[in-house]
Design a protein around this motif. Structure first.
Motif, PDB file in Angstrom:
ATOM      1  N   HIS A   7      14.032  60.820  -2.446  1.00 55.56           N
ATOM      2  CA  HIS A   7      15.377  61.173  -2.924  1.00 55.56           C
ATOM      3  C   HIS A   7      16.263  59.941  -2.776  1.00 55.56           C
ATOM      4  CE1 HIS A   7      18.473  64.677  -3.261  1.00 55.56           C
ATOM      5  NE2 HIS A   7      18.894  63.607  -3.875  1.00 55.56           N
ATOM      6  N   HIS A   9      19.014  57.233  -5.137  1.00 58.40           N
ATOM      7  CA  HIS A   9      19.796  56.999  -6.355  1.00 58.40           C
ATOM      8  C   HIS A   9      20.122  55.512  -6.470  1.00 58.40           C
ATOM      9  CE1 HIS A   9      20.461  61.314  -6.961  1.00 58.40           C
ATOM     10  NE2 HIS A   9      20.562  61.394  -5.643  1.00 58.40           N
ATOM     11  N   HIS A  39      20.160  61.318 -11.088  1.00 60.36           N
ATOM     12  CA  HIS A  39      20.712  62.546 -11.653  1.00 60.36           C
ATOM     13  C   HIS A  39      20.453  62.525 -13.159  1.00 60.36           C
ATOM     14  CE1 HIS A  39      22.900  63.586  -8.000  1.00 60.36           C
ATOM     15  NE2 HIS A  39      23.298  62.339  -7.917  1.00 60.36           N
ATOM     16  N   GLU A  80      16.576  64.072 -10.200  1.00 63.13           N
ATOM     17  CA  GLU A  80      17.269  65.209  -9.597  1.00 63.13           C
ATOM     18  C   GLU A  80      18.004  65.894 -10.745  1.00 63.13           C
ATOM     19  OE1 GLU A  80      20.221  64.262  -6.613  1.00 63.13           O
ATOM     20  OE2 GLU A  80      20.242  66.337  -5.893  1.00 63.13           O
ATOM     21  N   ASP A 237      18.305  60.963   0.570  1.00 59.66           N
ATOM     22  CA  ASP A 237      19.334  61.000  -0.494  1.00 59.66           C
ATOM     23  C   ASP A 237      20.129  59.686  -0.478  1.00 59.66           C
ATOM     24  OD1 ASP A 237      20.896  61.972  -2.545  1.00 59.66           O
ATOM     25  OD2 ASP A 237      21.453  63.830  -1.518  1.00 59.66           O
ATOM     26  N   HIS A 239      21.961  56.363  -1.341  1.00 56.55           N
ATOM     27  CA  HIS A 239      22.718  55.749  -2.430  1.00 56.55           C
ATOM     28  C   HIS A 239      22.857  54.240  -2.211  1.00 56.55           C
ATOM     29  CE1 HIS A 239      23.487  59.953  -3.223  1.00 56.55           C
ATOM     30  NE2 HIS A 239      24.045  59.646  -4.362  1.00 56.55           N
TER      31      HIS A 239
HETATM   32 ZN   LIG Z   1      20.783  63.174  -4.674  1.00 59.28          ZN
END
Ligand SMILES: [Zn+2]
Ligand SMILES: [Zn+2]
Length: 277
Positions: A7, A9, A39, A80, A237, A239
């Protein structure tokens, strides 16, 4: 622990660095495999999504990195994807990717507006009061009901940040997780996940970004997940490349205390259970 993270981004959606920067950090820190999960595009225009016209470039870039670094790390290309009623039939299957994280970040309104779940406090309050007429139970119900619909319809490999609905519930000001009505909502989803083999995205992002003290899902939900044998994937997750393993150690302890002895990783393209030690 075998280090993995599926996960993440990059600048293809709302991350802060190019994919290659994540790859280099992952290699430095001894990861065995990683996956990107931008996304995916929807019909709503949102600044944090991958643009539809960039999908092929994204997939191509991740495949390029996969080949370039194949002697050092396994690299996967995921997405995602957001679910909402009325979404097109092939929304979760139209891209040539390795896996899907199914998430609900918002409720699209009749008026074309987006009512946030994954948002700041004021916007969250607007969702409760403008979209659900002040009825937090209705909002919680709709959130979990849509996860069930998403699983029934699209069967994503894992559910992203399962109880994201708690993001603005610090101090349990909107609802108490210990109340029976909330537990009932959760248990209905867990039964569906157990039946379908859907995995939890055990997500440390809320802790790393300072919103929460617990991971998604909450420890008591993980306990029920372990009892029902719902598989877990440990993800951050991320970033930024720096957050690639944010709070992995403390959350691994929570997973163990919840009764988990293993986690799922991708190896040679297949999900495989490995010890959580
Ligand atoms: Zn995410
Ligand atoms: Zn998300």
């Amino acid at each position: 622990m075998i280090k993995t993270n599926y996960h993440m981004h990059s600048t293809y959606s709302d991350g802060k660095a190019e994919p290659e920067a994540y790859v280099k950090t992952a290699i430095e820190r001894g990861f065995s495999s990683i996956g990107f999960s931008e996304h995916g595009p929807t019909k709503f225009i949102k600044h944090w999504e991958l643009k539809a016209e960039k999908v092929d470039e994204y997939i191509g870039e991740i495949r390029r990195l996969k080949n370039l670094y194949s002697d050092k790390i396994e690299i996967y290309c995921g997405m995602e994807l957001d679910y909402f009623p009325g979404i097109e039939e092939n929304a979760f299957s139209k891209h040539d990717i390795d896996y899907v994280i199914g998430s609900i970040h918002y409720f699209p309104g009749q008026d074309g507006e987006i009512y946030g779940v994954d948002c700041k406090f004021e916007e969250f309050k607007k969702t409760i009061f403008d979209y659900f007429e002040g009825d937090i139970k209705a909002m919680v119900h709709e959130y979990y009901y849509r996860i069930i619909q998403m699983i029934d319809k699209f069967n994503p490999e894992m559910i992203g940040h399962f109880d994201l609905i708690k993001i603005n519930n610090n101090g349990q000001q909107f609802f108490k997780e210990s109340e029976n009505w909330y537990k009932d909502e959760i248990m209905k989803v867990l039964e569906v996940m157990a039946k379908k083999g859907t995995m939890f995205d055990v997500n440390t992002g809320g802790i790393t970004r300072g919103f929460l003290s617990d991971p998604y899902p909450s420890p008591w939900i993980l306990k029920n997940g372990a009892r029902l044998k719902i598989p877990v994937v440990l993800n951050s997750d991320a970033h930024t490349p720096e957050n690639i393993e944010g709070n992995f150690e403390s959350v691994r302890e929570i997973m163990k205390l919840s009764g988990y002895k293993s986690k799922m990783i991708l190896r040679e393209g297949k999900w495989e259970e490995v010890p959580l030690k």
